[in-house]
Design an enzyme around this catalytic site. Structure first.
Site, PDB file in Angstrom:
ATOM      1  N   GLU A  91       0.770  -1.080  -0.117  1.00 60.04           N
ATOM      2  CA  GLU A  91       0.050   0.120   0.006  1.00 60.04           C
ATOM      3  C   GLU A  91       0.889   1.321  -0.011  1.00 60.04           C
ATOM      4  O   GLU A  91       0.494   2.181   0.570  1.00 60.04           O
ATOM      5  CB  GLU A  91      -1.094   0.049   1.157  1.00 60.04           C
ATOM      6  CG  GLU A  91      -1.914  -1.228   1.144  1.00 60.04           C
ATOM      7  CD  GLU A  91      -3.032  -1.486   2.114  1.00 60.04           C
ATOM      8  OE1 GLU A  91      -2.993  -0.383   3.083  1.00 60.04           O
ATOM      9  OE2 GLU A  91      -3.849  -2.299   2.349  1.00 60.04           O
TER      10      GLU A  91
ATOM     11  N   GLU B 180      -5.914  -8.057   0.507  1.00 59.64           N
ATOM     12  CA  GLU B 180      -6.624  -7.870   1.798  1.00 59.64           C
ATOM     13  C   GLU B 180      -7.975  -7.508   1.494  1.00 59.64           C
ATOM     14  O   GLU B 180      -8.390  -6.782   0.844  1.00 59.64           O
ATOM     15  CB  GLU B 180      -5.950  -6.590   2.574  1.00 59.64           C
ATOM     16  CG  GLU B 180      -4.442  -7.120   3.130  1.00 59.64           C
ATOM     17  CD  GLU B 180      -3.944  -5.864   3.973  1.00 59.64           C
ATOM     18  OE1 GLU B 180      -4.540  -5.198   4.651  1.00 59.64           O
ATOM     19  OE2 GLU B 180      -2.666  -5.597   3.747  1.00 59.64           O
TER      20      GLU B 180
END
Length: 303
Positions: A140, A244
């Site tokens: 991320e 995720e």
């Protein structure tokens, strides 16, 4: 074979912190994977999926400082007993909050080779495991929330850091699969480290009904969130994984997501699997929405 303690540099052993197995050792209420044919995995500290033979991936999170790497061998046994592969997210910091470095220290440390041995020690053990392993480093990176000290860097700096760490890892673990894993925001392509450094792309997809209705004006579906993110990465020509996944809302909202996340979508031909994040959020959701609990046993919000 080199003894385990000799493989781990002192920085990795300082502080005496032992990371737990990062997988559920005690099973609470047993849970089953959502319906559908897409391969499914989980990060599952509570062990709620420990008896579900349908899962194909066991996800681990691992800091590269202050960590006892012997737990990886236990994770390997746990995964093999369940016929699961391992996906290991390596986070370039310590989980001890008051000992964390700054972004500038981390950037300079990677550039000068200070952290080469951290990565080498971890990957040496990953290479020694019997499970198939996917390495997901510094995820991320396109996030600007302030959660991670490796996010929102100048793209060229992140790319150089990613390439260096993957080169170090492959020098001792040439057979690992490498995942590049942006959050999925616009501009993510600037952080792409190149085809030679990426085997698979991971995306994060979280649905929080209360936030969506208040901030966006209406609840979002799985495809509402995943679709635009997929479009931003599909041009790289790599397999795509939801690395995720989590969703919290009322019963109808959760049921809609539950029946959507493992479907075979013709418009997303590169999507190969989804991996659930079965844990409470550790960083505050924006706009004062607290810490959503993504655990499957807790995600339905009673009205």
């Amino acid at each position: 074979m080199m003894k385990l303690h000799e493989m781990i540099p002192k920085r990795l052993r300082s502080g005496g912190i032992i990371v737990p197995l990062l997988i559920g050792m005690t099973s609470y209420s047993a849970q089953a994977a959502p319906p559908g044919g897409l391969p499914f995995g989980a990060y599952d500290p509570p062990g709620e999926f420990s008896t579900d033979r349908e899962l194909t991936t066991e996800h681990l999170f691992l800091p590269w400082e202050d960590v006892f790497l012997g737990s990886l061998y236990d994770a390997d046994v746990y995964a093999r007993e369940r016929n699961r592969d391992l996906m290991v997210t390596i986070e370039p910091w310590t989980w001890t909050r008051d000992s964390r470095n700054t972004p500038s220290f981390l950037i300079n440390g990677i550039r000068t080779g200070l952290y080469d041995e951290n990565m080498r020690a971890i990957c040496s053990i990953l290479d020694d495991l019997e499970s198939d392993v996917t390495v997901r480093w510094a995820q991320e990176m396109d996030d600007d929330s302030g959660q991670f000290i490796w996010s929102n860097w100048e793209p060229s700096i992140y790319v150089s850091a990613f390439q260096r760490m993957i080169n170090v890892c492959r020098s001792v673990a040439p057979d690992v699969t490498v995942m590049w894993s942006p959050l999925g925001r616009e501009g993510l392509e600037e952080y792409y480290p190149g085809d030679d450094y990426v085997d698979v792309i991971g995306l994060s997809v979280f649905g929080l009904q209360a936030w969506e209705e208040e901030i966006l004006g209406e609840a979002q579906t799985f495809t509402d969130i995943f679709g635009p993110r997929y479009e931003r990465v599909q041009g790289f020509g790599k397999p795509v994984i939801v690395a995720e996944l989590g969703y919290v809302g009322d019963a109808g909202y959760v049921d809609d997501w539950e029946n959507s996340v493992r479907q075979d979508y013709p418009e997303y031909p590169r999507l190969t699997s989804v991996v659930y994040f079965n844990q409470q959020e550790v960083y505050p959701w924006p706009d004062d929405f607290g810490l959503p609990d993504w655990k499957v046993s807790e995600r339905v919000v009673r009205q």
